[in-house]
Design a protein around this motif. Structure first.
Motif, mmCIF file in Angstrom:
data_model
loop_
_atom_site.group_PDB
_atom_site.id
_atom_site.type_symbol
_atom_site.label_atom_id
_atom_site.label_comp_id
_atom_site.label_asym_id
_atom_site.label_seq_id
_atom_site.Cartn_x
_atom_site.Cartn_y
_atom_site.Cartn_z
ATOM 1 N N SER A 1 -7.192 -1.901 -4.742
ATOM 2 C CA SER A 1 -8.161 -1.620 -4.116
ATOM 3 C C SER A 1 -7.975 0.150 -3.959
ATOM 4 C CB SER A 1 -8.324 -1.848 -2.630
ATOM 5 O OG SER A 1 -7.959 -1.699 -2.048
ATOM 6 N N ARG B 1 -15.461 -3.261 8.124
ATOM 7 C CA ARG B 1 -14.583 -2.736 8.730
ATOM 8 C C ARG B 1 -14.577 -3.314 10.053
ATOM 9 N NH1 ARG B 1 -10.000 0.761 8.586
ATOM 10 N NH2 ARG B 1 -11.244 1.807 6.149
ATOM 11 N N THR C 1 -3.558 0.076 -2.601
ATOM 12 C CA THR C 1 -3.536 -1.145 -2.501
ATOM 13 C C THR C 1 -3.050 -1.944 -4.165
ATOM 14 O OG1 THR C 1 -4.453 -1.044 -0.489
ATOM 15 C CG2 THR C 1 -3.758 -3.205 -0.836
ATOM 16 N N SER D 1 -17.442 -0.964 2.916
ATOM 17 C CA SER D 1 -16.528 -0.775 3.005
ATOM 18 C C SER D 1 -16.023 -0.618 4.451
ATOM 19 C CB SER D 1 -15.861 -0.685 2.491
ATOM 20 O OG SER D 1 -15.553 1.242 2.823
ATOM 21 N N THR E 1 1.232 -1.079 0.256
ATOM 22 C CA THR E 1 -0.230 -0.227 0.539
ATOM 23 C C THR E 1 0.727 1.366 -0.248
ATOM 24 O OG1 THR E 1 -1.938 -0.763 1.682
ATOM 25 C CG2 THR E 1 -2.010 1.179 1.155
ATOM 26 N N THR F 1 -8.177 3.544 -1.213
ATOM 27 C CA THR F 1 -9.184 3.915 0.577
ATOM 28 C C THR F 1 -8.344 5.576 0.460
ATOM 29 O OG1 THR F 1 -8.453 2.055 1.145
ATOM 30 C CG2 THR F 1 -9.282 3.647 2.461
ATOM 31 N N GLU G 1 -0.884 -2.894 3.973
ATOM 32 C CA GLU G 1 -2.132 -2.714 4.892
ATOM 33 C C GLU G 1 -2.748 -3.202 5.956
ATOM 34 O OE1 GLU G 1 -6.445 -0.768 3.789
ATOM 35 O OE2 GLU G 1 -5.224 -2.042 1.572
ATOM 36 N N ARG H 1 -13.225 2.500 1.176
ATOM 37 C CA ARG H 1 -12.505 1.394 0.138
ATOM 38 C C ARG H 1 -13.225 1.544 -0.585
ATOM 39 N NH1 ARG H 1 -9.635 -3.207 3.328
ATOM 40 N NH2 ARG H 1 -8.563 -0.812 4.160
ATOM 41 N N TRP H 2 -12.799 1.603 -1.910
ATOM 42 C CA TRP H 2 -13.171 1.092 -3.253
ATOM 43 C C TRP H 2 -12.623 -0.436 -4.030
ATOM 44 C CZ3 TRP H 2 -12.574 6.743 -2.162
ATOM 45 C CH2 TRP H 2 -14.207 7.062 -2.350
ATOM 46 N N TYR H 3 -13.105 -1.510 -4.136
ATOM 47 C CA TYR H 3 -12.177 -2.477 -4.716
ATOM 48 C C TYR H 3 -11.988 -2.178 -6.474
ATOM 49 C CZ TYR H 3 -12.857 -3.934 0.262
ATOM 50 O OH TYR H 3 -12.874 -3.814 1.214
ATOM 51 N N ASP I 1 -5.146 5.792 -0.436
ATOM 52 C CA ASP I 1 -3.891 4.536 -0.032
ATOM 53 C C ASP I 1 -4.127 3.488 -1.177
ATOM 54 O OD1 ASP I 1 -2.962 5.774 1.998
ATOM 55 O OD2 ASP I 1 -4.289 4.226 3.643
#
Length: 476
Positions: free
Chosen positions: A165, A92, A180, A88, A16, A167, A474, A124-126, A178
């Motif tokens: 992903s 978490r 990843t 997301s 990340t 974030t 991460e 967060r989006w994947y 962020d």
């Protein structure tokens, strides 16, 4: 953690990188709106579970159950936040709840379940839900709202096809992204990769974050004096700033005044800059250790785990030093970089390593300075390197596995003096009498000097250049 998709595919790890954003006023307002909407999702989950706890019903903590509740709420409930970003937050919460439950089952009754509200929550989006276009990222928003494009402050350190992903988060009033990605582990030519038969010991400390003793008498010292000076200077600046505003500080009913908001904004900015400086210096130190291990083909790093000292009350001053030490963070970043390089990291018990002679194996009083001298066999050496050499002989869950050998103690020492030297003002030590006099004045944003580490006689110096573009793994 490394992951293997099929036997023919290379082993990959997740990395990340934190990238700053360059936004307009409207984009910044929409980003903070997304973070506030994510905080509303978190607050709704806490409130629903509070009602169920009053009725003595089972808590709603499963990810699928929470997603069904979110779907029942209908679209448009959380402003511009889309369903992917809201899920997301639910993921978490579910992970945090089950992690706390597992630790409580293992006997740690001090762990609490997530019940504190958060004003801003990361979103967060994947892969497949966002779009990457060079230095621009389009994040999804709720149906019926306009597209949201975010401009990055620098190019991504990973190829676009490896990103999995993104974030969106806020730190000290600044927005970051962020990113990843899946990164393949390092590959080496035949005969040049890490050898599992070559073991090195790593001793964690405050003055020297990493002291490494490897095979063949080779050793490495990484200085952390600049990091310690940064903590001290930041604490001194914070105290001076509070004393300066004590007279004009608003009363209880004036906490929302313009003056108070301006002061809090400045304090958060200084605190965020301090954390980024320390974090970058720690990553540079870990990168130096892994580079040294790869050069010497070390395949196993045995790290002494000193986290047991955190439970001891050693007084106000020493407790502050232990809190600023960040032991878990140092272990985590070292493990992450070692995994990427194909090196195994084992945590071992480090009790008694700094007060045991590696030549005769007898216990000796712990010295106050950096040098350790045995009065039984006249052995002398650097205290941290002696501890690292003894740690290298221990195995996880046990004590020493090999007899103490004087020839195995580090002889040739390579001292790395650059960890933390990128910080402004790093130079002579504050206690070094050779330091030229300085004028005492306003030192806003400056770093106190960090002196070089102790270097035993005969040791050579190695100055390493370059900065680490990578950022923490991460762990959420």
């Amino acid at each position: 953690m490394p992951r293997r998709r099929d036997p023919a595919a290379p082993v990959v790890v997740y990395r990340t990188a934190r990238v700053g954003l360059r936004l307009t006023v409207g984009q910044r307002r929409r980003c903070f709106g997304l973070l506030r909407s994510a905080g509303d999702v978190w607050a709704c989950v806490l409130e629903v579970n509070a009602w169920r706890r009053v009725r003595r019903d089972a808590p709603l903590v499963g990810y699928q159950e929470l997603c069904r509740e979110l779907a029942a709420a209908g679209p448009g409930t959380f402003g511009d936040l889309d369903s992917t970003g809201a899920r997301s937050v639910l993921r978490r919460f579910s992970d945090a709840w089950f992690a706390a439950a597992k630790r409580r089952r293992d006997g740690d009754v001090s762990v609490r379940f997530p019940r504190r509200r958060r004003f801003l929550m990361p979103v967060r989006w994947y892969h497949g839900t966002f779009t990457l276009d060079d230095r621009r990222v389009r994040v999804p928003t709720a149906r019926g709202t306009g597209p949201l494009w975010l401009r990055l402050a620098r190019h991504l350190p990973y190829p676009a096809d490896q990103v999995r992903s993104v974030t969106l988060l806020s730190e000290a009033g600044r927005l970051f992204l962020d990113v990843t990605a899946e990164v393949p582990m390092s590959e080496y030519p035949a005969g040049e990769g890490p050898d599992l038969g070559r073991v090195a010991g790593v001793d964690l400390g405050v003055i020297h974050p990493y002291a490494v003793a490897g095979p063949g008498g080779q050793a490495l010292l990484v200085s952390g004096r600049a990091i310690r000076a940064e903590h001290r200077q930041h604490l001194s600046d914070t105290k001076q700033r509070r004393r300066a505003v004590a007279r004009r500080a608003p009363a209880k009913g004036q906490r929302g005044s313009r003056r108070w908001r301006r002061y809090r904004r400045r304090a958060r900015a200084v605190e965020g800059r301090h954390r980024r400086r320390v974090r970058q210096a720690q990553h540079e130190a870990a990168k130096t250790v892994i580079g040294w291990a790869v050069t010497h083909q070390v395949g196993v790093l045995r790290v002494g785990d000193p986290r047991g000292v955190l439970d001891l009350n050693a007084g106000r001053r020493h407790n502050l030093r232990l809190r600023q030490w960040q032991i878990g963070h140092l272990i985590r970043i070292l493990h992450d970089k070692a995994t990427l390089a194909g090196i195994r990291v084992d945590l071992v018990d480090e009790r008694g390593t700094s007060s045991t002679c590696p030549a005769c194996g007898r216990r000796i009083p712990k010295p106050r300075g950096r040098n350790l001298t045995c009065r039984h066999c006249t052995f002398a050496g650097h205290r941290d390197l002696v501890a690292a050499a003894i740690i290298a002989t221990r195995t996880p869950g046990g004590g020493p596995t090999t007899p103490h050998n004087p020839a195995a103690t580090p002889v040739g020492v390579i001292t790395h003096r650059r960890a933390g030297r990128h910080l402004p003002g790093a130079g002579w030590s504050r206690r070094d009498p050779r330091r030229p006099p300085q004028h005492h004045g306003r030192r806003e944003g400056r770093l106190a000097s960090g002196g070089p580490p102790h270097q035993p006689p005969g040791g050579e110096s190695l100055a390493v250049t370059g900065e680490d573009p990578q950022h923490p793994p991460e762990t959420r």
